[in-house]
Each structure stands twice: as C-alpha cells, then as structure tokens.
Design an enzyme around this catalytic site. Sequence first.
Site, PDB file in Angstrom:
ATOM      1  N   LYS A 169      -6.638   8.375   5.417  1.00 32.55           N
ATOM      2  CA  LYS A 169      -5.524   8.606   6.332  1.00 32.55           C
ATOM      3  C   LYS A 169      -4.862   9.955   6.073  1.00 32.55           C
ATOM      4  O   LYS A 169      -4.428  10.626   7.013  1.00 32.55           O
ATOM      5  CB  LYS A 169      -4.509   7.464   6.222  1.00 32.55           C
ATOM      6  CG  LYS A 169      -5.046   6.166   6.817  1.00 32.55           C
ATOM      7  CD  LYS A 169      -4.072   5.013   6.697  1.00 32.55           C
ATOM      8  CE  LYS A 169      -4.652   3.780   7.380  1.00 32.55           C
ATOM      9  NZ  LYS A 169      -3.764   2.605   7.282  1.00 32.55           N
ATOM     10  N   SER A 215      -0.662  -1.281  10.046  1.00 33.93           N
ATOM     11  CA  SER A 215      -0.223  -0.174   9.192  1.00 33.93           C
ATOM     12  C   SER A 215       0.556   0.927   9.911  1.00 33.93           C
ATOM     13  O   SER A 215       1.037   1.856   9.269  1.00 33.93           O
ATOM     14  CB  SER A 215      -1.430   0.459   8.484  1.00 33.93           C
ATOM     15  OG  SER A 215      -2.317   1.040   9.404  1.00 33.93           O
TER      16      SER A 215
END
Length: 348
Positions: A287, A242
């Site tokens: 996140k 990611s």
Amino acid sequence: MSRRALTLLLAGFLVLALGVTGASRPVPYVVLSPGPTENTIGEVDKKPVISINGRQTYPTSGALSLVTVAYQGGPAAQIDLLTALRGWVDPTVAVVPQETIFAPDRTVKQVEQENTVEMSNSQDSATAAALNELKIAYTTVVTVVSTEPKMPANGKLMKDDEIVAVDGTPAKNVDVVGDTVKAHKPGESVRFTVKRAGKELDVTVPTTKGTEGQTLVGVSMQGRFKFPFDVDINVGDVGGPSAGLMFSLGIVDKLTPGEITGGKRIAGTGTINPAGEVGPIGGIAQKMVGAQDSGATVFLTPADNCAEAVKAVPDGLRLVRADTLHDAVLALDALRTGKGNIPACEAG
C-alpha cells in the site's frame, strides 16, 4: 558424436524439460502487489467518490487517497512456480500462502462477497465516525437480517423489520434486544414493536431453550445507522474494510470550510469504528508503494502497522501515525499550518 556427449546432451535436455514442467506447475501461493488508489475527495468514472446530499458541502483540493492491494492467484486460478519465484525477488510485492487470503472452507466467490459486505459496513462506520468528529447527531436502529427455520421468530419477524422496542424497552442497540429476550424463561413470550413497510405494529413471539440452556427466539439482527442526510460512497470494484479512515477524512473535508489537505496529496489506510478508532490492516508495504506511485508525500498509518511500515517505507514518503480519526485531523491541520504535533511512526 560420442556416447558420453550424447548422454550429457540427453541429461541436460531432461533437466531442462523437468525444470520447465516444474516451473509451470500450480503452487498454493498468492502474489500481493500494489493496487490502484482512489482519491476520496475526487471522482471515479466521472462520479464523486463521496456524494453528500441534504447538507452544505465545501470545496476541497489535493488528495485523500485510499490505497489497495491487488492479488494474483487463489483456489480458482493458482499461480505457477515461476510467477511465485519472480514475486519472491521483487521487493514491491509479497508472496504468501494461499490460506492466508482464502481460508480452506471459503471459495473465491465467498471471499469476494465477504469483502463487499466489509466495504459496505466500513462506509457506514466511516460516516458515523465523521459525524461524531463533527458533533453531528444521528440515530442507530436495529433491523432483522434473517430468522432461523423452525424457530419461533420464523414467519413472525420479517427481514428488514426495524425493531423499535422489546417488551416496551427501546431497542437502542442489538445488545439491548438480546438481553431483553434472554431475561425471559424459555416458553415465555416476547413482545416486539417493529416498523414494517412504514407501519408500526406489535408482534408477540414465543421463546425456546437453546442448546446451552439460553432463551432464544431465533433471529439475527444488525445495528444500522440513520444519518440526518445522505452520504453515498462510490469506489467501484474495491472491497474490504481498510479504507475506513480515508472515507472518514473525505467526509470531514467535504463538510467543513477550508481544505484539510492544504493542497497536498495525502494517502493512508486503516479500518475505523464509529468511535473513530483506527485499526490495523494487511499489505502495508504494498500500500505504501501504491501511495508513492500515486504522487502522495504523506502516508497516514495505523499505529499497529507502524513498526512494519518503518522497515519498508519508500524514499520520499512521510509516515504519520494515526491512532484515531481525531488524531489524523489534528495531524493534517499541523501539516497544513506548520503548527502543532505531527505524530510519527517509530520502529518497534
């Protein structure tokens, strides 16, 4: 003490004991929380996250931070019910079924190994995407990963052989090699031209029929990039794909004059392929919290994560939609100069 009072006391003690016992029992859930951030144009353990050798680089400022998700639990260290309950009431974390992270047929070690491989592949794709963005040429080579026992290629093709051509056709990618082999009838031979230990040689390999009638030699291959200079990425104990977008942006920033952040602290996430297309990721809510905690004011968000991100974005964090690496570069230019379009995330 009356018998009634004693009975109530004993019942209360039993309920408490059962509650404590139940709360300490392991449950098949995993707690996801904001993980550490790493500035891709900064350092980790006094070493640059991105090192480029053999090409001119330029000063950078601000931050282009990748964000991560930390997890607690798993097959080898299950959390207890009390930990899960605390997670359910904490808006900054998520509690998900264990199989969401660890498939039933995967051990913790296998998952970690897969994450390491995904991180390595992500770094290669990120470098390729950055060079494509900057119009810097590179080549792709096909290498042998392994051969299957008792199959024709076993003992003839070797691990790390670079396949140059098949029957004289240049091996531009894995598909070309596979299609050339499949064009043969089972039992015919295929001529592989390979580079091995710095030398080029021809290797003739017979073919065989697969279970579905296809022509096979029994070789696993992988496409690898050959870049015109060295790009080394050091992120320590971080896995998964990611961080691709942020790696690409860090490489672009280092290879171009000027500072694309404008001194701002930018964070973001998203997988990336060599064409520069940004893909979705998991754990977007955690996140974003990690990004805010790191001091970021802008968060680059994959388009497919935008609807979810809008619902959970922390105060003071601006979401910028990133469909491609090129779009992200243009958005950062617009943020820095105050001119141009800055695509925003919208609720689905």
